[in-house]
Motif scaffolding. Structure first.
Motif, PDB file in Angstrom:
ATOM      1  N   ARG A  61       0.860  -1.195   0.000  1.00  0.00           N
ATOM      2  CA  ARG A  61       0.000   0.000   0.000  1.00  0.00           C
ATOM      3  C   ARG A  61       0.894   1.242   0.000  1.00  0.00           C
ATOM      4  N   VAL A  62       0.323   2.356  -0.380  1.00  0.00           N
ATOM      5  CA  VAL A  62       1.173   3.535  -0.599  1.00  0.00           C
ATOM      6  C   VAL A  62       0.484   4.827  -0.195  1.00  0.00           C
ATOM      7  N   LYS A  63       1.261   5.768   0.265  1.00  0.00           N
ATOM      8  CA  LYS A  63       0.905   7.181   0.290  1.00  0.00           C
ATOM      9  C   LYS A  63       2.029   7.876  -0.464  1.00  0.00           C
ATOM     10  N   ALA A  64       1.666   8.739  -1.387  1.00  0.00           N
ATOM     11  CA  ALA A  64       2.712   9.441  -2.129  1.00  0.00           C
ATOM     12  C   ALA A  64       2.723  10.905  -1.718  1.00  0.00           C
ATOM     13  N   ILE A  65       3.896  11.508  -1.726  1.00  0.00           N
ATOM     14  CA  ILE A  65       4.028  12.930  -1.369  1.00  0.00           C
ATOM     15  C   ILE A  65       4.829  13.642  -2.448  1.00  0.00           C
ATOM     16  N   PRO A  66       4.565  14.945  -2.613  1.00  0.00           N
ATOM     17  CA  PRO A  66       5.449  15.709  -3.502  1.00  0.00           C
ATOM     18  C   PRO A  66       6.823  15.824  -2.855  1.00  0.00           C
ATOM     19  N   THR A  67       7.830  15.876  -3.686  1.00  0.00           N
ATOM     20  CA  THR A  67       9.207  15.909  -3.173  1.00  0.00           C
ATOM     21  C   THR A  67       9.411  17.004  -2.127  1.00  0.00           C
ATOM     22  N   GLY A  68       8.759  18.151  -2.339  1.00  0.00           N
ATOM     23  CA  GLY A  68       8.924  19.266  -1.416  1.00  0.00           C
ATOM     24  C   GLY A  68       8.456  18.970   0.006  1.00  0.00           C
ATOM     25  N   ARG A  69       7.643  17.922   0.180  1.00  0.00           N
ATOM     26  CA  ARG A  69       7.142  17.584   1.519  1.00  0.00           C
ATOM     27  C   ARG A  69       8.074  16.629   2.259  1.00  0.00           C
ATOM     28  N   LEU A  70       9.138  16.210   1.599  1.00  0.00           N
ATOM     29  CA  LEU A  70       9.935  15.116   2.160  1.00  0.00           C
ATOM     30  C   LEU A  70      10.502  15.445   3.541  1.00  0.00           C
ATOM     31  N   ALA A  71      11.043  16.667   3.686  1.00  0.00           N
ATOM     32  CA  ALA A  71      11.663  17.001   4.976  1.00  0.00           C
ATOM     33  C   ALA A  71      10.607  16.986   6.078  1.00  0.00           C
ATOM     34  N   HIS A  72       9.442  17.551   5.793  1.00  0.00           N
ATOM     35  CA  HIS A  72       8.376  17.568   6.781  1.00  0.00           C
ATOM     36  C   HIS A  72       7.980  16.137   7.161  1.00  0.00           C
ATOM     37  N   VAL A  73       7.777  15.301   6.133  1.00  0.00           N
ATOM     38  CA  VAL A  73       7.300  13.934   6.367  1.00  0.00           C
ATOM     39  C   VAL A  73       8.366  13.080   7.060  1.00  0.00           C
ATOM     40  N   ALA A  74       9.634  13.384   6.787  1.00  0.00           N
ATOM     41  CA  ALA A  74      10.710  12.616   7.428  1.00  0.00           C
ATOM     42  C   ALA A  74      10.652  12.802   8.941  1.00  0.00           C
ATOM     43  N   GLY A  75      10.178  13.959   9.384  1.00  0.00           N
ATOM     44  CA  GLY A  75      10.079  14.192  10.818  1.00  0.00           C
ATOM     45  C   GLY A  75       8.741  13.767  11.380  1.00  0.00           C
ATOM     46  N   ARG A  76       7.694  14.219  10.762  1.00  0.00           N
ATOM     47  CA  ARG A  76       6.358  14.072  11.340  1.00  0.00           C
ATOM     48  C   ARG A  76       5.603  12.859  10.787  1.00  0.00           C
ATOM     49  N   GLY A  77       6.072  12.337   9.650  1.00  0.00           N
ATOM     50  CA  GLY A  77       5.358  11.233   9.025  1.00  0.00           C
ATOM     51  C   GLY A  77       4.154  11.729   8.250  1.00  0.00           C
ATOM     52  N   VAL A  78       3.516  10.808   7.538  1.00  0.00           N
ATOM     53  CA  VAL A  78       2.286  11.142   6.825  1.00  0.00           C
ATOM     54  C   VAL A  78       1.226  10.166   7.337  1.00  0.00           C
ATOM     55  N   GLY A  79      -0.019  10.633   7.386  1.00  0.00           N
ATOM     56  CA  GLY A  79      -1.066   9.834   8.031  1.00  0.00           C
ATOM     57  C   GLY A  79      -1.572   8.678   7.182  1.00  0.00           C
ATOM     58  N   MET A  80      -1.961   7.618   7.845  1.00  0.00           N
ATOM     59  CA  MET A  80      -2.668   6.519   7.172  1.00  0.00           C
ATOM     60  C   MET A  80      -3.392   5.705   8.239  1.00  0.00           C
ATOM     61  N   SER A  81      -4.578   5.261   7.917  1.00  0.00           N
ATOM     62  CA  SER A  81      -5.404   4.546   8.896  1.00  0.00           C
ATOM     63  C   SER A  81      -4.820   3.182   9.248  1.00  0.00           C
ATOM     64  N   PRO A  82      -4.957   2.788  10.503  1.00  0.00           N
ATOM     65  CA  PRO A  82      -4.520   1.434  10.881  1.00  0.00           C
ATOM     66  C   PRO A  82      -5.423   0.341  10.318  1.00  0.00           C
ATOM     67  N   VAL A  83      -6.562   0.716   9.759  1.00  0.00           N
ATOM     68  CA  VAL A  83      -7.513  -0.303   9.301  1.00  0.00           C
ATOM     69  C   VAL A  83      -6.928  -1.164   8.178  1.00  0.00           C
ATOM     70  N   PHE A  84      -5.911  -0.643   7.500  1.00  0.00           N
ATOM     71  CA  PHE A  84      -5.305  -1.426   6.408  1.00  0.00           C
ATOM     72  C   PHE A  84      -4.664  -2.720   6.902  1.00  0.00           C
ATOM     73  N   ASP A  85      -4.440  -2.797   8.196  1.00  0.00           N
ATOM     74  CA  ASP A  85      -3.882  -4.039   8.740  1.00  0.00           C
ATOM     75  C   ASP A  85      -4.884  -5.189   8.709  1.00  0.00           C
ATOM     76  N   VAL A  86      -6.144  -4.867   8.456  1.00  0.00           N
ATOM     77  CA  VAL A  86      -7.141  -5.941   8.347  1.00  0.00           C
ATOM     78  C   VAL A  86      -7.814  -5.916   6.971  1.00  0.00           C
ATOM     79  N   TYR A  87      -7.133  -5.385   5.983  1.00  0.00           N
ATOM     80  CA  TYR A  87      -7.589  -5.467   4.593  1.00  0.00           C
ATOM     81  C   TYR A  87      -7.285  -6.870   4.047  1.00  0.00           C
ATOM     82  N   LEU A  88      -8.166  -7.334   3.176  1.00  0.00           N
ATOM     83  CA  LEU A  88      -7.939  -8.621   2.516  1.00  0.00           C
ATOM     84  C   LEU A  88      -7.442  -8.384   1.095  1.00  0.00           C
TER      85      LEU A  88
END
Ligand code: GLU
Ligand code: MG
Length: 482
Positions: A38-65
């Motif tokens: 599974r994936v979340k994509a970010i524009p390159t310009g967000r990389l520094a921010h995401v490297a520190g804070r991360g990007v959001g994603m629901s935990p529900v994907f752990d029970v996807y089939l």
């Protein structure tokens, strides 16, 4: 989560590098319990921010089939909550077959920045560290097998392992090699496999997390190159019911202070005692490990004897019908000594595979487990004759870490099996593997309740999803999903 200034600076440097290479998007991937990336994509310009804070994603994907339907487990499910995906910048890779794109795998944290209990990649990392605490470094590598099709068919006529197939798909194979090379992936070999349109590529070993990252990168690279050639790459365990499937074999070797423990010892075929115990732990746990390495009903369509899928719970020297194949390494490459777990397939989450195999191996080490006698030939044909003089096991330790095959153990290494007592078949269905998994204290402890229960829930739900469906329907529904 790493918030350090150094991480921020490194991320800014990487972003500038990507910018210079006209990379606009960074694909941040993780693999769910069903084995889908599974994936979340970010524009390159967000990389520094995401490297520190991360990007959001629901935990529900752990029970996807596998079909994107959703189940629940005691700890995971429902629409609430969020996680932070934090890219591992050390693995940041510009994607050669996807111009404008880079990729990085992520670790998952909760919103307070604590490691998320059900993160598969953190699990693999934890297990690698556990081994390191015992002075053991694991080197691992996945083989990637896939079938290429054009418009749903395989128009190529080249035979199994035939040069003709490489000629027919020459530009394609060349571009697969080119893209992997450009991404810094060291390819060991690439070849046509048994089934129509089937190929395999294997890459140099890495640390356990790195090997799993590579499994993802290799697959997505093959997928991207295939699409550029108007082809579809199918990674599912079976493409045609009744035919040879796609394996996801795992090679592993144990090292201590730079020395390969799979050789130079006085155990079977030169393995050291530690190596033997570790492999005995893995062998003994295979019925439970199948719920990780052969995770979906389609996996059990692949797991048939005499297809080199390794469906018998035994080991042997260079035996491709044993679930565990031991390789001593060529005389000019003694460090190549390693073991290959053959019963796993490409639907497996590679992070769960590396972590769970380490957990089982360390349990074997703890118990001082010994291997049963090795097996020569195809147990489906021979009933599994043991090799005289191969094993030196001095009796098996009890419990989960033993060979678990019900085989007589020997103190002399010269015993032969009684006529008609071949090695056991590994589980023939997902529910059967799940039963072993659910009674494995070793795996429950290693995975932790949240991850363990989520995996079990997904396995249960996929068993129900495909119950009563014909083999080809199961193959059709899964072969293109992974
Ligand atoms: N395709 C076989 C499998 O399903 C493996 C062939 C090989 O030994 O590489 O595992
Ligand atoms: Mg192969």
């Amino acid at each position: 989560m790493q918030h350090s200034d150094e991480t921020q600076r490194a991320a800014r440097r990487e972003a500038a590098r990507l910018d210079a290479e006209s990379v606009r998007g960074v694909a941040l991937t993780w693999v769910d319990n069903a084995g889908l990336t599974r994936v979340k994509a970010i524009p390159t310009g967000r990389l520094a921010h995401v490297a520190g804070r991360g990007v959001g994603m629901s935990p529900v994907f752990d029970v996807y089939l596998v079909d994107d339907s959703i189940t629940t487990s005691p700890h995971v499910g429902g629409p609430d909550g969020d996680l932070r995906l934090v890219p591992d910048l050390e693995r940041l890779t510009v994607l050669a077959a996807q111009p404008g794109w880079a990729w990085a795998p992520v670790d998952r944290y909760d919103q307070e920045g604590r490691p998320y209990a059900a993160c598969q990649r953190l699990f693999a990392r934890r297990m690698a560290r556990r081994a390191a605490d015992r002075g053991i470094e694991l080197r691992m590598g996945f083989e990637t097998e896939w079938v290429v099709q054009r418009d749903g068919t395989c128009p190529w006529t080249g035979p199994a392992y035939g040069m003709a197939r490489v000629v027919e798909l020459s530009d394609y194979v060349d571009e697969v090699l080119g893209a992997l090379g450009a991404q810094g992936v060291e390819v060991l070999q690439i070849h046509p496999e048994y089934a129509a349109g089937q190929f395999e590529v294997s890459v140099a070993p890495a640390d356990p997390v790195g090997a799993a990252d590579l499994a993802v990168l290799v697959r997505e690279t093959v997928r991207a190159v295939s699409l550029r050639h108007g082809l579809t790459a199918l990674f599912g365990p079976v493409v045609e019911a009744g035919g040879v499937g796609n394996g996801g074999h795992l090679h592993l070797s144990l090292w201590r202070e730079g020395r390969n423990l799979c050789r130079g010892g006085d155990g079977p075929f030169g393995m050291t005692g530690d190596s033997e115990s570790f492999l005995a732990g893995v062998l003994g746990a295979l019925p439970a490990l199948l719920a990780i390495g052969a995770p979906t009903p389609a996996s059990y369509l692949r797991l048939e004897p005499s297809r080199w899928a390794g469906v018998f719970q035994c080991w042997g020297l260079e035996n491709r019908e044993a679930a565990l194949r031991f390789i001593t390494g060529a005389p000019d490459d003694p460090d190549g000594a390693n073991a290959e777990v053959k019963c796993f397939d490409a639907a497996a989450n590679p992070y769960l595979v590396t972590g769970a195999v380490i957990a089982a191996g360390l349990a074997g080490l703890e118990a001082g487990a010994r291997l049963p006698a090795p097996v020569q030939g195809d147990p489906a044909v021979t009933g599994g004759a043991a090799v005289p003089g191969g094993a030196t096991g001095a009796g098996a330790a009890g419990g989960e870490a033993t060979g678990g095959t019900g085989e007589p153990r020997t103190g002399t290494g010269t015993a032969r099996r009684e006529a008609g007592t071949g090695p056991a078949r590994l589980p023939r269905s997902l529910p059967e593997a799940l039963e072993h998994f659910e009674s494995s204290e070793v795996l429950r402890e290693a995975l932790g309740d949240a991850l363990f229960e989520a995996i079990a829930a997904v396995r249960r739900a996929e068993s129900e999803l495909f119950a009563g469906r014909a083999p080809q329907q199961i193959a059709d529904a899964t072969r293109g999903r992974y």
